[in-house]
Design an enzyme around this catalytic site. Structure first.
Site, short mmCIF file in Angstrom:
data_model
loop_
_atom_site.label_atom_id
_atom_site.label_comp_id
_atom_site.label_asym_id
_atom_site.label_seq_id
_atom_site.Cartn_x
_atom_site.Cartn_y
_atom_site.Cartn_z
N THR A 204 0.89 -1.17 0.00
CA THR A 204 0.00 0.00 0.00
C THR A 204 0.92 1.21 0.00
O THR A 204 2.08 1.09 0.36
CB THR A 204 -0.82 0.03 1.32
OG1 THR A 204 -1.72 -1.06 1.33
CG2 THR A 204 -1.61 1.31 1.51
N ARG A 232 -13.55 -7.85 -0.53
CA ARG A 232 -12.90 -7.59 0.76
C ARG A 232 -12.33 -6.17 0.78
O ARG A 232 -11.66 -5.74 -0.14
CB ARG A 232 -11.80 -8.62 1.00
CG ARG A 232 -10.98 -8.40 2.29
CD ARG A 232 -9.74 -7.59 2.03
NE ARG A 232 -8.87 -7.49 3.20
CZ ARG A 232 -7.81 -6.69 3.25
NH1 ARG A 232 -7.49 -5.94 2.23
NH2 ARG A 232 -7.06 -6.64 4.33
N VAL A 233 -12.62 -5.44 1.85
CA VAL A 233 -12.06 -4.10 2.02
C VAL A 233 -11.23 -4.11 3.29
O VAL A 233 -11.68 -4.59 4.32
CB VAL A 233 -13.19 -3.04 2.12
CG1 VAL A 233 -12.62 -1.68 2.47
CG2 VAL A 233 -13.96 -2.97 0.80
N GLY A 234 -10.00 -3.61 3.20
CA GLY A 234 -9.12 -3.58 4.37
C GLY A 234 -9.22 -2.27 5.12
O GLY A 234 -10.25 -1.57 5.08
N ASP A 235 -8.14 -1.91 5.78
CA ASP A 235 -8.11 -0.69 6.59
C ASP A 235 -7.90 0.58 5.76
O ASP A 235 -8.31 1.67 6.17
CB ASP A 235 -6.98 -0.80 7.63
CG ASP A 235 -5.61 -1.02 6.97
OD1 ASP A 235 -5.54 -1.65 5.89
OD2 ASP A 235 -4.60 -0.56 7.55
N THR A 255 0.16 0.75 6.81
CA THR A 255 0.21 -0.26 5.75
C THR A 255 0.42 -1.60 6.44
O THR A 255 0.97 -1.67 7.53
CB THR A 255 1.37 -0.03 4.75
OG1 THR A 255 2.61 -0.15 5.44
CG2 THR A 255 1.29 1.33 4.08
N GLY A 256 -0.01 -2.66 5.76
CA GLY A 256 0.17 -3.98 6.34
C GLY A 256 -1.16 -4.67 6.56
O GLY A 256 -2.15 -4.35 5.89
N HIS A 257 -1.20 -5.57 7.54
CA HIS A 257 -2.38 -6.43 7.74
C HIS A 257 -3.58 -5.60 8.19
O HIS A 257 -3.69 -5.19 9.36
CB HIS A 257 -2.04 -7.50 8.78
CG HIS A 257 -3.07 -8.57 8.87
ND1 HIS A 257 -3.91 -8.73 9.95
CD2 HIS A 257 -3.43 -9.54 7.99
CE1 HIS A 257 -4.72 -9.75 9.75
NE2 HIS A 257 -4.44 -10.26 8.56
N GLY A 258 -4.48 -5.36 7.23
CA GLY A 258 -5.57 -4.42 7.46
C GLY A 258 -6.49 -4.79 8.60
O GLY A 258 -6.90 -3.93 9.39
N1 ASP Z 1 -3.48 -2.52 4.50
C1 ASP Z 1 -3.78 -3.08 3.21
C2 ASP Z 1 -5.01 -3.91 3.31
O1 ASP Z 1 -5.22 -4.55 4.32
C3 ASP Z 1 -2.72 -3.92 2.64
C4 ASP Z 1 -1.32 -3.43 2.85
O2 ASP Z 1 -1.09 -2.33 3.30
O3 ASP Z 1 -0.40 -4.18 2.59
O4 ASP Z 1 -5.73 -3.98 2.33
#
Ligand code: ASP
Length: 358
Positions: A204, A232-235, A255-258
């Site tokens: 991201t 699917r929608v993340g953070d 960024t990362g695991h939403g």
């Molecule tokens: N945060 C993003 C999501 O969960 C993915 C990411 O940042 O790597 O969609």
């Protein structure tokens, strides 16, 4: 924005930076040179662009969008916009959001297909509607109404990577991998860069910006978790989670695991910790400690009970101090400050990442 009783629109807008300045003084200490922009590690060009635009007088939220737009248009960044990796059905679905910490307005789009610059659509949602979040077909119709053109966002490289993933995802389905696939330079690149079994690939860009006039803004844009469930929608496009700012305090994003971030409303939590007086880095680390405490499901933990996934938080306060932190070591963030070249810095972290076995 509707003027408060007794104040016209111009008076309301003029009053906000004054409030921000008063609060900034309360935070105390010397201020760093402004403007400044902070971003995820893929945002080196983006922070330089954002600072340049703020020096020209653009509000931070517009400067943030100008910066991330460079990455959205770049097919080599497989985590955002054009060339972003698709969902499990091979369809590119993009999420983005913007926030203006001076007016406290925000705009976002989620699961948007066929439009290269979701950040620009999010900006239009903020400025040209009375709403905050549009999704799917509705977001696309809105984008087309505003002149955005629809195009195929799935590049050949992204299609080949998706097919490789699809063919190798389950041993007992009908898809057969081609043994020669790993000789393809695009597949090799993907496996070398993202093929670590310990972390689910993701990416991201987040960018937070503060100018020298008490204004603050931010933007987060993504193609989301690689090969995600359709819809699917993340953070990233959720205000308070993937990004949040307030001109009284500063700006933050993730960024990362939403899903781990959504549970702690990460970006808002970072801003609130800064409001209480924590430095940007301390605020990020405290929020990550909350993520660790809230990681309770077995499928989210490694053998030692730590979160299996990574999450990185970025922050800047109105005095121009920056910081970032990750759950796991090895992450970097991008910073650009007026008069200085953009640079990558190491993120603080909670856990030492295990060595990769050769
Ligand atoms: N945060 C993003 C999501 O969960 C993915 C990411 O940042 O790597 O969609």
């Amino acid at each position: 924005m509707r003027p408060a009783k007794g104040l016209n629109r111009r008076e309301v807008l003029a009053a906000v930076p004054a409030v921000a300045a008063a609060q900034a003084i309360k935070l105390g200490g010397p201020s760093q040179p402004l403007p400044v922009a902070v971003a995820s590690s893929n945002g080196l060009r983006a922070v330089a662009e954002a600072v340049k635009r703020m020096e020209q007088g653009l509000p931070p939220v517009d400067a943030a969008v100008a910066g991330v737009s460079l990455l959205e248009a770049d097919p080599d960044d497989v985590t955002v916009g054009y060339g972003g990796l698709p969902n499990e059905e091979g369809v590119v679905q993009l999420d983005a959001a913007v926030m203006d910490g001076t007016t406290m307005r925000a705009g976002a789009v989620a699961a948007l297909e066929g439009i290269k610059h979701p950040s620009q659509v999010a900006l239009a949602v903020m400025r040209r509607t009375t709403r905050v979040l549009l999704v799917g077909e509705g977001a696309k119709k809105f984008a087309r109404a505003h002149g955005f053109t629809e195009e195929n966002l799935l590049t050949e490289r992204a299609r080949k990577i998706w097919l490789y993933w699809k063919e190798n995802a389950a041993p007992s389905d009908d898809w057969l991998p081609d043994p020669k696939e790993l000789e393809d330079p695009d597949i090799r690149w993907f496996v070398e860069r993202f093929g670590d079994a310990y972390f689910r690939p993701q990416g991201t860009i987040h960018l937070s910006a503060v100018d020298g006039q008490g204004r603050v803004g931010c933007c987060t844009t993504t193609s989301g978790l690689f090969f995600k469930l359709p819809g699917r929608v993340g953070d990233s496009p959720l205000i308070g989670c993937g990004l949040y700012c307030d001109a009284e305090v500063g700006s933050a994003g993730a960024t990362g695991h939403g899903e781990s971030n959504i549970i702690v409303v990460g970006a808002h939590t970072v801003v609130e910790f800064m409001r209480q007086g924590k430095s940007p880095e301390e605020a990020c680390l405290s929020t990550l400690q909350r993520v660790v405490r809230n990681t309770r499901e077995v499928y989210l933990k490694d053998a030692q009970g730590r979160p299996k996934n990574n999450l990185t938080l970025y922050a800047v306060n109105v005095r121009g101090e920056v910081g970032a932190a990750s759950l796991w070591s090895g992450s970097q963030f991008a910073v650009c400050r007026t008069g200085q070249a953009p640079e990558l810095r190491a993120c603080a972290y909670l856990f030492q990442r295990p060595q990769r076995t050769p």
